[in-house]
Design an enzyme around this catalytic site. Structure first.
Site, PDB file in Angstrom:
ATOM      1  N   LYS A  44       0.812  -1.206   0.000  1.00  0.00           N
ATOM      2  CA  LYS A  44       0.000   0.000   0.000  1.00  0.00           C
ATOM      3  C   LYS A  44       0.855   1.270   0.000  1.00  0.00           C
ATOM      4  CE  LYS A  44      -1.489   0.811   3.845  1.00  0.00           C
ATOM      5  NZ  LYS A  44      -1.959   1.351   5.109  1.00  0.00           N
ATOM      6  N   THR A  45       1.817   1.296   0.909  1.00  0.00           N
ATOM      7  CA  THR A  45       2.685   2.463   0.995  1.00  0.00           C
ATOM      8  C   THR A  45       3.465   2.641  -0.305  1.00  0.00           C
ATOM      9  OG1 THR A  45       2.954   1.902   3.312  1.00  0.00           O
ATOM     10  CG2 THR A  45       4.384   3.605   2.446  1.00  0.00           C
ATOM     11  N   ASP A 236      -4.713   7.959   3.086  1.00  0.00           N
ATOM     12  CA  ASP A 236      -4.324   6.623   3.522  1.00  0.00           C
ATOM     13  C   ASP A 236      -5.267   6.166   4.639  1.00  0.00           C
ATOM     14  OD1 ASP A 236      -2.887   4.351   3.750  1.00  0.00           O
ATOM     15  OD2 ASP A 236      -1.161   5.242   4.760  1.00  0.00           O
ATOM     16  N   GLU A 237      -5.392   4.868   4.846  1.00  0.00           N
ATOM     17  CA  GLU A 237      -6.188   4.318   5.952  1.00  0.00           C
ATOM     18  C   GLU A 237      -7.600   4.905   5.980  1.00  0.00           C
ATOM     19  OE1 GLU A 237      -4.742   1.987   7.599  1.00  0.00           O
ATOM     20  OE2 GLU A 237      -2.645   2.485   8.067  1.00  0.00           O
ATOM     21  N   GLN A 267      -8.877  -3.985   8.410  1.00  0.00           N
ATOM     22  CA  GLN A 267      -7.989  -3.377   9.392  1.00  0.00           C
ATOM     23  C   GLN A 267      -8.605  -2.142  10.029  1.00  0.00           C
ATOM     24  OE1 GLN A 267      -3.668  -3.342   8.493  1.00  0.00           O
ATOM     25  NE2 GLN A 267      -4.281  -4.099   6.489  1.00  0.00           N
ATOM     26  N   ARG A 625       1.275  -8.255  11.122  1.00  0.00           N
ATOM     27  CA  ARG A 625       2.506  -7.466  11.279  1.00  0.00           C
ATOM     28  C   ARG A 625       3.732  -8.336  11.093  1.00  0.00           C
ATOM     29  NH1 ARG A 625       0.797  -3.714   9.503  1.00  0.00           N
ATOM     30  NH2 ARG A 625      -1.025  -5.012   9.232  1.00  0.00           N
TER      31      ARG A 625
END
Length: 701
Positions: A44-45, A236-237, A267, A625
């Site tokens: 994503k980043t 983002d998010e 998430q 993670r």
DNA sequence: TAACAAGACCCCGAG
DNA sequence: GGTCTTGTTA
């Protein structure tokens, strides 16, 4: 600058080699609105970074791009990566940062339109708590029924829903529910709270969002300038945006609709602070012709971990169906540690970790321990320390929350914003200068009735017919002129000089130098650290060609900083300890998830199915993670709220398909490290949900 | 007014 | 368990 001179041969030309097909599509689609549904670890980043680089490549100026993230850390990281692609000089003009920091920047420019001045103070949650506490007292409410924390979260909730005191008072549902909960005068607290903040020229965290929205709503002409300034918006998010954030973003994008949001419904873990996943789910309906991109390949974790996480999240009813997969290594099965007590759990975690470090030879920084609540960190800390494993803890009491640091910041805040009442209250009698509770009350009351700042009263007590004796009048005048002195100094000296002077002239340095107790030594260290942080801030500004080394900028930045953003060199190679919430967006080779017990994870606060699903997503975040392996632990008993509580293993352990666990006795080695404690296998205890037994502890000294 | 002790409340998560 | 608030003394 070599990197920038030839746009024709840029780093982004070979995008096809750098990205998979879906990522490439998502990066290069810039014609209209788009929604990127990005599974955990799906790059994503990377996509956001390259997309911004791609936009710059295609003629956008960095200052036209608005990129909103959730944490400072995410913003910094992305900025760094973009700087590598397009050069520092261009990257620095990007409007990239957290919602709170970007909006506070805008609000400082436009403060006058909202009846604030640009040097407004940002109240952190302890400031607003203390304000609420004094309001409860002032309104003579029973502090048993009107609990500070409760009031605070209700105010926050209202603000997140954009419900002002006026709207609130007219909302019969809200008012009725206050009646039922025996707090009918909540609205008065809320009203007065807003009024006091305004008088203090202060905004709390929620105000930063609320007022930005108000600004754009009430002033279409201002909105227009920002709509034109930000030609392309990235968020983002997005699954964790709340109503205010969603509305602001929608307003900014309303005309050109060049907006790209990234998110993962699996998430979404912030509904407790008003995040609404519908913002993301409805996005396609909101923007006609919106393109949807799905990133489903997980590049981070082993197949076992991805599949285990999938099996867990599939228990949630509400979700966008996704097929997140990994084609990396199969990887190791999840190890489950069972312990008799929280103490044993910490012991086992530390032992297992040490063993793993010996085997893998990976760095300490490749390890993380994730827990549900900050309170769990203490025992773990102890266990790590015993084994000499270096660690760093995020969250809890941050540097900027420490007493001595807050005290100095309060002086600085009062210097730049003389209306800041919370800061005033904090320092009027610290260091002790003989101005007691009664005198303080008189000053504040006078200030309220005359609608002036308390500092004004203190400077000229004679003008306000204060009922105090001459000695006291002298004392408070001295305080007034002390602050005035600092204010003058601040007019032409940089932030560091002012701060240094404050530390000395206020008497704080003297106060913490009276003896050499460890507490005082550590206080002195913290003061020194704060000063050097200010110094560093000044230098950075100077290097960036900024001549305005103003305190107001420093304070504004500090107010929005968290511990995560303050990492020193010697923090580098340490095991990370943090809550699962704080771990969002991060990755580690080896992850330990501790405290998998009913009433802890899932939390005992969780009542509805909806809330339970959020807890499950939280564990999903924790699991994803890990890159290589994951250890999960739980304890049969735990010291909580001053007593030992017994608990059952978390139901989530049964949600994860059993085949992804190592069987507990597969190894010859017992899982439990202390020989005196009984061991339990994963299936010993049925996942019944029962209220925890509460036993009195007998460890009283 | 300050220093100290007892007691309350807490612990869900963050900018 | 720790922190923060309140109550008691001199």
């Amino acid at each position: 600058m070599a990197i920038e001179q030839s746009p024709a041969t840029s780093q982004t030309d070979n995008l096809r080699d750098l990205l998979n097909a879906n990522q490439y599509e998502a990066v290069t689609y810039t014609d209209g609105p788009s929604l990127i549904v990005a599974g955990a670890g799906s790059g994503k980043t990377r996509v956001l970074t390259y997309k911004i680089a791609y936009l710059l490549q295609n003629g956008w100026h960095p200052s036209q791009i608005l990129a909103l993230t959730f944490t400072n850390k995410a913003a910094e990281e992305m900025k760094g990566r973009i700087a590598k692609l397009v050069g520092e000089q261009r990257a620095k003009y990007l409007w990239m940062g957290t919602f709170h920091s970007i909006f506070s920047k805008i609000l400082r420019y436009e403060a006058s339109h909202l009846g604030f001045t640009s040097n407004f103070t940002i109240y952190d949650s302890s400031d607003s708590k203390s304000l609420i506490r004094s309001l409860i007292k002032e309104l003579q409410l029973d502090d048993k029924t009107y609990k500070v924390n409760n009031i605070q979260s209700r105010i926050s909730f209202a603000k997140n829903q954009l419900v002002t005191p006026a709207t609130y008072a007219n909302d019969s549902d809200m008012m009725r529910s206050d009646m039922n909960s025996k707090t009918p005068r909540f609205i008065e607290v809320y009203q007065l709270y807003c009024q006091r903040c305004r008088n203090s020229n202060a905004m709390d965290f929620d105000d930063l969002l609320l007022y930005t929205n108000t600004l754009f709503e009430k002033h279409p002409e201002i909105l227009k300038t920002y709509q034109e300034r930000f030609g392309y918006i990235l968020v983002d998010e997005y699954q964790d945006t709340n109503r205010a954030q969603h509305l602001i973003v929608s307003k900014l994008a309303a005309n050109h609709q060049r907006i790209c949001v990234v998110g993962d419904d699996a998430q979404s873990i912030y509904s407790f602070r008003g995040a609404n996943i519908d913002n993301m789910l409805m996005f396609q309906r909101q923007y006609e012709g919106c393109k949807l991109f799905k990133l489903e390949q997980n590049y981070r974790s082993t197949q076992t971990l991805v599949n285990a996480a999938n099996s867990l999240i599939s228990r949630n009813k509400n979700q966008i169906r996704k097929n997140v997969f990994s084609d990396g290594d199969i990887g190791k099965a999840i190890k489950l540690l069972t312990a008799y007590s929280d103490y044993d759990e910490a012991f086992a975690v530390a032992a297992t970790m040490q063993e793993s470090i010996r085997d893998t030879r990976d760095a300490y920084s490749d390890y993380a321990i994730l827990y549900r609540t900050n309170a769990q960190s203490r025992t773990l800390e102890e266990a790590l320390r015993k084994r000499a494993i270096p660690y760093k803890i995020y969250g809890g009491l941050s540097f900027y929350q420490r007493k001595e640091v807050k005290d100095i910041l309060a002086y600085l805040r009062l210097i730049i914003n003389p209306n800041d009442e919370e800061s005033f209250k904090r320092i009027i009698n610290y260091p002790a200068r003989g101005i007691g509770e009664t005198t303080q009350q008189k000053i504040l009351q006078t200030a309220h009735t005359h609608a002036v700042s308390p500092l004004e009263v203190v400077k000229n007590p004679a003008d306000f017919t204060l009922d105090i004796n001459n000695g006291t009048a002298k004392k408070i005048q001295n305080f007034g002129s002390l602050i005035e002195q600092f204010r003058t100094l601040n007019e032409d000296k940089d932030a560091y000089v002012v701060a240094e002077q404050v530390v000395i002239a206020s008497g704080i340095m003297q106060d913490i130098s009276v003896d050499n107790t460890p507490e005082n030594l550590s206080r002195k260290e913290n003061v020194q650290e704060l000063l050097s942080a200010i110094n560093q801030f000044c230098e950075e500004k100077a290097n960036a060609g900024d001549t305005e080394l103003k305190l107001v900028d420093f304070l504004s930045e500090v107010a929005l900083l968290t511990d995560q953003d303050k990492e020193s060199e010697n923090d580098k190679n340490r095991v990370t300890m943090m809550t699962v919430h704080a771990a969002k967006g991060l990755e580690f080779k080896h992850v330990f998830i501790v405290g998998l017990e009913e009433n802890l994870f899932p939390s005992n606060m969780c009542e509805t199915e909806r809330e339970l699903e959020e807890e499950r997503r939280l564990l999903y975040v924790a699991l994803t993670r890990a890159k290589i392996d994951c250890v999960i632990s739980y304890a049969k008993s735990r010291f909580r709220n001053g007593q030992t509580q017994f608990s059952n293993p978390s139901r989530f352990l049964h949600d994860i398909d059993a085949k992804y666990f190592q069987t507990p006795y597969e190894d010859k080695k017992p899982e439990i490290v202390r020989s005196t404690t009984p061991t339990f296998s994963k299936f010993d205890t049925p996942p019944t949900i029962s209220t925890p037994q509460r036993l009195k502890t007998y460890c009283a000294k």
